[in-house]
Each structure stands twice: as structure tokens, then as C-alpha cells.
Design a protein around this motif. Structure first.
Motif, PDB file in Angstrom:
ATOM      1  N   VAL A   1      13.287  55.842  62.699  1.00 28.85           N
ATOM      2  CA  VAL A   1      12.530  57.269  61.977  1.00 28.85           C
ATOM      3  C   VAL A   1      13.731  58.305  61.576  1.00 28.85           C
ATOM      4  O   VAL A   1      14.495  58.488  62.852  1.00 28.85           O
ATOM      5  N   LYS A   2      13.756  58.753  60.545  1.00 26.98           N
ATOM      6  CA  LYS A   2      14.675  60.011  60.477  1.00 26.98           C
ATOM      7  C   LYS A   2      13.908  61.264  60.476  1.00 26.98           C
ATOM      8  O   LYS A   2      12.777  61.370  59.778  1.00 26.98           O
ATOM      9  N   LEU A   3      14.215  62.205  61.436  1.00 28.16           N
ATOM     10  CA  LEU A   3      13.627  63.390  61.495  1.00 28.16           C
ATOM     11  C   LEU A   3      14.413  64.475  61.139  1.00 28.16           C
ATOM     12  O   LEU A   3      15.662  64.670  61.654  1.00 28.16           O
ATOM     13  N   ALA A   4      13.927  65.510  60.576  1.00 26.34           N
ATOM     14  CA  ALA A   4      14.713  66.849  60.277  1.00 26.34           C
ATOM     15  C   ALA A   4      14.740  67.771  61.529  1.00 26.34           C
ATOM     16  O   ALA A   4      13.633  67.488  62.279  1.00 26.34           O
ATOM     17  N   THR A   5      15.880  68.190  61.486  1.00 26.09           N
ATOM     18  CA  THR A   5      15.817  69.292  62.698  1.00 26.09           C
ATOM     19  C   THR A   5      14.783  70.277  62.664  1.00 26.09           C
ATOM     20  O   THR A   5      14.099  70.689  63.848  1.00 26.09           O
TER      21      THR A   5
ATOM     22  N   GLN B   1       8.997  73.968  62.057  1.00 25.55           N
ATOM     23  CA  GLN B   1       8.397  73.007  62.978  1.00 25.55           C
ATOM     24  C   GLN B   1       9.546  72.220  63.441  1.00 25.55           C
ATOM     25  O   GLN B   1      10.139  71.438  62.910  1.00 25.55           O
ATOM     26  N   TYR B   2      10.129  72.737  64.703  1.00 27.68           N
ATOM     27  CA  TYR B   2      11.401  72.252  65.305  1.00 27.68           C
ATOM     28  C   TYR B   2      10.953  71.114  65.996  1.00 27.68           C
ATOM     29  O   TYR B   2      10.030  70.865  66.708  1.00 27.68           O
ATOM     30  N   LEU B   3      12.115  70.312  66.074  1.00 26.03           N
ATOM     31  CA  LEU B   3      12.074  68.915  67.153  1.00 26.03           C
ATOM     32  C   LEU B   3      12.077  69.605  68.489  1.00 26.03           C
ATOM     33  O   LEU B   3      12.568  70.670  68.878  1.00 26.03           O
ATOM     34  N   GLY B   4      11.030  69.021  69.434  1.00 19.83           N
ATOM     35  CA  GLY B   4      10.702  69.622  70.592  1.00 19.83           C
ATOM     36  C   GLY B   4       9.661  70.418  70.734  1.00 19.83           C
ATOM     37  O   GLY B   4       9.080  70.658  71.856  1.00 19.83           O
ATOM     38  N   ASP B   5       9.076  70.736  69.597  1.00 18.83           N
ATOM     39  CA  ASP B   5       7.779  71.838  69.456  1.00 18.83           C
ATOM     40  C   ASP B   5       6.604  71.036  69.983  1.00 18.83           C
ATOM     41  O   ASP B   5       6.612  69.654  69.933  1.00 18.83           O
TER      42      ASP B   5
END
Length: 339
Positions: free
Chosen positions: A140-144, A149-153
Motif C-alpha cells: 500500500v502507498k500512503l501519503a504523508t 489527515q496525517y499518518l499516525g492520526d
């Protein structure tokens, strides 16, 4: 000479070059439907630089010329969402299906990591399940961040749970920060400074919430030589006890989180950058990445050749040269040489 002629005559567009072993974990697929969505919203320069052209034939020709056996495709920035959820979902589904077709047509040359229609978490979960279980995505590619909505939220935890169940590999890619410093970005394009800062910001958010310890089956590839993490982590570690004591943060399981991070070398690292990266990881978690097609082919070939020479000349890293160039990626993405 006759033998060489026969060998090359038998090579098809999708065949593996005789001397090519390198695995490239940082490349982008840019399809016309994706570009059309951006153009419809005047967003071609949302990331402050134009999207390059891409097609599978040119990509394979570059791989052959550079000695790259396999490349992992991901959707680039920006996230194609401009208020129309249906448009976003259709665009991302199309990117994923084209990526799957490229892999199907050239199974020994391409893998792909699925894009997700974030910030809609429920839609992202549905797409992840479809792509991983049906399309045969390799990760999976995830945007920062997806529109802030940030990774880790916390709101992404249900998605992380689904990905954890599937032992997913996640490739992170920086996107324009939200909110963003407009005047600074106008002076210094995102790729020059803000992308490393944005990547560091997102990974720090994941570390602070112990995401990779709570979802231990995930493996996450951090782009661009680890960005600024090798500088940020010592400062975080020194300040964290005071923050925990005052109730501002929770304890962080540094070893547990970092053991699940991998790092690609897109960005033409110097020896100093490589050794800085080794302060937060080990050679078995370092991967080659080109960032194709965002730089001219000749530049990317020269960068790869320079990296090979650098690794060969470095006493500490020379024993791990093949691991960094292809074996680590083979293990991470379950790539078999005989494919």
C-alpha cells in the motif's frame, strides 16, 4: 559475437537484462486518467512542479539501460481529491487497475503498491481489501497526509488494523503539507526541502502513537534516505522523558517502532547521509530507490552507478552492497529471481 546476437535477439521488451539485478522500490506510475483529474481542477502544479510523462515501454527501457530487474510502482502526489468523493474513488481505482495490469503483463519486472481514496477511511479500507485480496497488490502507498489527515492520526487506526491483518508493506510518499507555508514553498519548491520535512513529520506522528508496535505486522518504507529522521530522533529521545513526566506524551517504544521501518535511497545520498542513516537502522533495512520518472534517465543511471561505486568503496557497507541494491527488497516484497 554470434552468441551475443542470438541472446539479444531473444530478449523481449519485458525480459530481464542479463546483468540487471537491482530492485527499485521507489518509482511512480502516472496514467492519463489521473492527469486529467488534476487538470480538471487546475491542480497540475499542486506539488509545485509538473508531472513527468510515463509509459511502460519507456520505463522498461530505462530499467534495462540501468540494470534494474524489478520496479515497485506507486501513484505520485497529489492525492486526487477536490471535494468529489466519487471522482476520487474512480480515479484511484483506475490507477490501481492499470498498475495491476502492468504487473500482470510484466510479472518479472513490476510490483505495485495500491493507492487509497483517503481521507475517507471507510472507502480506503474497501479499496485496500479489494486491491490486496483481488488485484494482487504487493503493498500500500500512503501519503504523508491526505488533505490534512496525517499518518499516525487516530482516525486511521481502523485502516491500520486491516493492513496489519494482511501483513502489508506500506510505502510512504510525501505530499504537500496541510496547512502549508505558501510563501516559503513559492521560493523553495516542495521537493527541495519540505518533502523531507513532511516525511519526518508524518513518521514522527506514527512513532509518537506507537503505531508500528500496536500493529506489529506492518512494515513501512520511509523515502528519500530517511529524510530528517536521523537528526530528529536523538532530539526526540532526549526530550521525551520530560514530556512523559509532565503528561504531554506517552512513552515511545523506540526499538519496537524502528525495527519495522525500512528506508529507500531515492535522492542520491552522499556517504555522510548513508552513515547518518545507519545511526537509526541497519543495512538489512536499506533499499535502493530511483524516483523514476521525476529525473532524466541519464541522471538516474549516473546516480545508481555512483551509489554502486560508493558502496563498493565503503568498508562498512561493501559487504551489504547486494542486500541494499536488491536482496533486502526481494525479501520485503517476496520477489523471486526466477519469476
Amino acid at each position: 559475437m554470434r552468441l551475443l546476437t542470438l541472446l539479444f535477439a531473444g530478449m523481449s521488451l519485458g525480459s530481464v537484462p542479463l546483468c540487471g539485478q537491482t530492485v527499485d522500490v521507489h518509482t511512480h506510475i502516472i496514467i492519463p486518467e489521473y492527469v486529467e483529474v488534476l487538470k480538471a481542477h487546475g491542480a497540475e502544479l499542486e506539488e509545485t512542479f509538473p508531472l513527468p510523462a510515463w509509459d511502460v515501454g519507456r520505463h522498461i527501457a530505462f530499467m534495462d539501460s540501468a540494470g534494474i530487474r524489478t520496479a515497485v510502482l506507486t501513484m505520485p502526489a497529489p492525492q486526487p481529491y477536490y471535494g468529489d468523493a466519487e471522482e476520487r474513488a474512480e480515479c484511484i481505482r483506475r490507477v490501481n487497475e492499470v498498475s495491476a495490469k502492468v504487473k500482470q503483463d510484466y510479472p518479472d519486472r513490476f510490483k505495485f503498491c495500491v493507492a487509497l481514496p483517503l481521507p475517507d477511511v471507510d472507502a480506503a479500507i474497501r479499496e485496500a481489501i479489494y486491491a490486496l485480496d483481488t488485484l494482487g497488490a504487493d503493498g500500500v502507498k500512503l501519503a504523508t497526509n491526505s488533505r490534512g489527515q496525517y499518518l499516525g492520526d487516530e482516525e486511521l487506526d481502523p485502516l491500520m488494523e486491516v493492513l496489519n491483518e494482511r501483513h502489508a508493506v506500506i510505502i510512504i510518499h510525501p505530499h504537500r503539507p496541510t496547512p502549508y507555508p505558501e510563501r516559503i514553498i513559492a521560493t523553495t519548491p516542495l521537493a527541495m526541502y519540505e518533502y523531507p520535512a513532511e516525511t519526518t513529520r508524518a513518521v514522527v506522528n506514527m512513532l509518537a502513537r506507537n503505531v508500528l508496535v500496536r500493529y506489529p505486522n506492518l512494515k513501512v518504507v520511509v523515502p528519500h534516505c530517511g529524510s530528517f529522521l536521523s537528526l530528529a530522533l536523538p532530539r526526540m529521545k532526549s526530550i521525551l522523558p520530560a514530556m512523559v513526566a509532565q503528561g504531554y506524551m506517552q512513552p515511545i517504544d523506540w526499538e519496537g517502532n524502528l525495527s519495522r521501518l525500512y528506508f529507500d535511497l531515492a535522492g542520491n545520498p552522499t556517504p555522510e547521509v548513508l552513515h547518518s542513516l545507519l545511526t537509526i537502522t541497519s543495512p538489512d533495512h536499506i533499499l535502493y530507490g530511483s524516483d523514476y520518472p521525476y529525473l532524466p534517465d541519464a541522471v538516474l543511471r549516473a546516480n545508481l552507478q555512483r551509489l554502486k561505486q560508493m558502496l563498493a568503496a565503503d568498508k562498512e557497507l561493501a559487504p551489504y552492497s547486494e542486500d541494499i541494491l536488491w536482496k533486502n527488497a526481494e525479501r520485503l516484497f517476496d520477489i523471486r529471481e526466477e519469476e
